[in-house]
Design an enzyme around this catalytic site. Structure first.
Site, short mmCIF file in Angstrom:
data_model
loop_
_atom_site.label_atom_id
_atom_site.label_comp_id
_atom_site.label_asym_id
_atom_site.label_seq_id
_atom_site.Cartn_x
_atom_site.Cartn_y
_atom_site.Cartn_z
CG HIS A 182 96.16 45.70 15.10
ND1 HIS A 182 95.80 46.90 14.52
CD2 HIS A 182 96.69 46.02 16.31
CE1 HIS A 182 96.10 47.90 15.34
NE2 HIS A 182 96.64 47.39 16.44
CD GLU B 204 96.08 40.50 14.87
OE1 GLU B 204 95.39 40.66 13.84
OE2 GLU B 204 97.13 41.15 15.11
CG HIS C 196 100.35 51.51 14.14
ND1 HIS C 196 99.15 51.66 13.48
CD2 HIS C 196 100.02 51.08 15.40
CE1 HIS C 196 98.16 51.35 14.29
NE2 HIS C 196 98.66 50.99 15.46
CG PHE D 182 96.10 52.97 22.90
CD1 PHE D 182 96.68 51.72 22.77
CD2 PHE D 182 96.94 54.06 23.10
CE1 PHE D 182 98.04 51.55 22.83
CE2 PHE D 182 98.31 53.90 23.17
CZ PHE D 182 98.87 52.64 23.04
CB CYS E 95 95.24 51.90 16.27
SG CYS E 95 96.50 52.92 17.07
CE LYS F 66 98.97 48.50 12.29
NZ LYS F 66 97.99 47.46 11.91
#
Length: 415
Positions: A304, A315, A341, A403, A164, A336
């Site tokens: 994010h 985050e 996403h 990931f 991502c 998002k």
């Protein structure tokens, strides 16, 4: 240390769950619209998938591309071509030596539709019926190749894959191509077309997707106490980057600068973020140092923030750690909440949002946060846009994590 060569953004292109181009996508984001909708199919029932919605494209590629183009490209490449054509036109279709023109277009998953369709054909009809274009269509570098071929780019064509974080890392790599002298202009970004029953079922099985089937538009809710996972989205975001000298020489309109790039890896877990946020913090600090930007210059962060229970706060705490007291003046947006996403396309689209936020001095909203998490340590822009300071130089951070522990932070500054 400040970069030797300034890299500026001169063109923007996108196709997203909010709109078929950048202007419609941006206006929908400012209006706080959600791109999440029930899927117009029976996948949930037929395959016993726990999730029956996603954030699909607002404008299908069949409304934009020709039939031959659609037949020879996986949807991931289709989306990239649509966005790159808009970005190139938006930049004024610059005349550039092909040897000085590059393309960096990434995807986190690649041609999943082509791969699985070809497997179905092989099982049901045999090898003679598998299309000869299958491999060129399913390659993860296919979108980059199609963009490179269309533009005749010969300085290099690349497709970095970091889950991502792929779209943001593509832009970071493009910056380095220009700084190193390999190219004067690079078309860069990310794309993803993974709204297919197999990835949907796999994400649902990993319990990373929201299961708010009764209210898809409210399912993506970063920083809300009721968040339960992300909404799968699709689309592409592409930017045209140039050296400041090249842009000035042709009198190009400049949106903003990509002033700093920070990369790191967690070295912790394949799918879970490292709890202290050390890798994310390292990437943000590196990006600020690369840009020569102080914490006090940062007024906006596009997070994010996928709407997962653990990841959002890691985050947020990391941003607070990096900026310290200056974090109090930062307008935090989690877009998002509206787009879902986009996986490998997310970082590129959110770079576009960050560029426009500085260009128009307006931070886009975060929707669906009816009960903010009490542990959120930042000032979240909720429901309606917020004006950023009208005067002076501004800086913003765009974060993208993936990931595998991939961390990318980009620092954007006003032109």
């Amino acid at each position: 240390m400040s970069p030797v060569t300034d890299v500026v953004v001169t063109g923007l292109g996108a196709t997203t769950p909010l709109g078929g181009d950048v202007p419609s996508t941006w206006q929908a984001a400012l209006a706080g619209e959600s791109g999440a909708r029930p899927l117009p199919n029976d996948w949930a029932e037929r395959y016993e998938i726990a999730v029956s919605f996603a954030a699909q494209l607002k404008v299908g590629p069949d409304e934009v591309l020709t039939r031959p183009e659609i037949k020879r490209m996986d949807p991931s490449a289709q989306y990239a071509i649509i966005a790159s054509r808009e970005a190139w036109a938006d930049a004024g279709s610059p005349e550039v030596d092909p040897e000085r023109l590059g393309a960096v277009v990434s995807s986190g998953i690649g041609g999943i539709w082509t791969t699985l369709d070809a497997w179905d054909t092989l099982r049901e009809k045999g090898g003679r019926r598998v299309l000869p274009m299958t491999v060129p269509m399913l390659m993860p570098n296919s979108p980059a190749a199609y963009v490179e071929l269309e533009l005749g780019a010969r300085a290099g064509a690349h497709a970095l894959v970091s889950a991502c974080a792929s779209g943001a890392e593509a832009i970071g790599y493009a910056v380095e191509m220009i700084r190193s002298g390999r190219a004067d202009v690079v078309v860069a970004g990310g794309t993803e077309a993974a709204i297919h029953p197999m990835p949907l079922a796999a994400f649902a099985a990993s319990r990373t997707l929201s299961t708010r089937n009764d209210d898809p538009a409210a399912a993506s809710r970063p920083y809300d106490t009721g968040r339960d996972g992300f909404v799968l989205g699709e689309g592409a975001g592409i930017v045209v980057l140039e050296s400041a000298e090249h842009a000035a020489a042709r009198g190009a309109r400049v949106y903003a600068r990509i002033a700093g790039v920070g990369l790191s890896a967690d070295g912790y877990h394949l799918t879970s973020p490292e709890p202290s946020g050390r890798g994310q913090i390292s990437a943000m600090r590196a990006a600020l140092a690369d840009a020569g930007v102080d914490a006090g210059d940062v007024r906006h962060v596009n997070a994010h923030a996928t709407s997962t229970v653990v990841g959002d706060l890691i985050e947020a705490r990391g941003v607070r750690d990096v900026l310290g007291a200056a974090a109090d003046q930062v307008a935090l947006s989690a877009t998002k909440s509206m787009t879902g996403h986009l996986l490998g396309g997310a970082g590129a689209l959110e770079t576009i949002f960050t560029v426009l936020a500085l260009h128009e001095r307006t931070a886009p909203p975060t929707i669906n946060v009816s009960d903010p998490d009490p542990e959120l340590v930042l000032d979240l822009v909720r429901d309606t846009p917020r004006a950023l300071p009208a005067d002076g130089q501004l800086a913003a951070i765009n974060n993208s994590f993936g990931f595998g522990g991939h961390n990318v932070a980009l620092v954007v500054t006003t032109a």
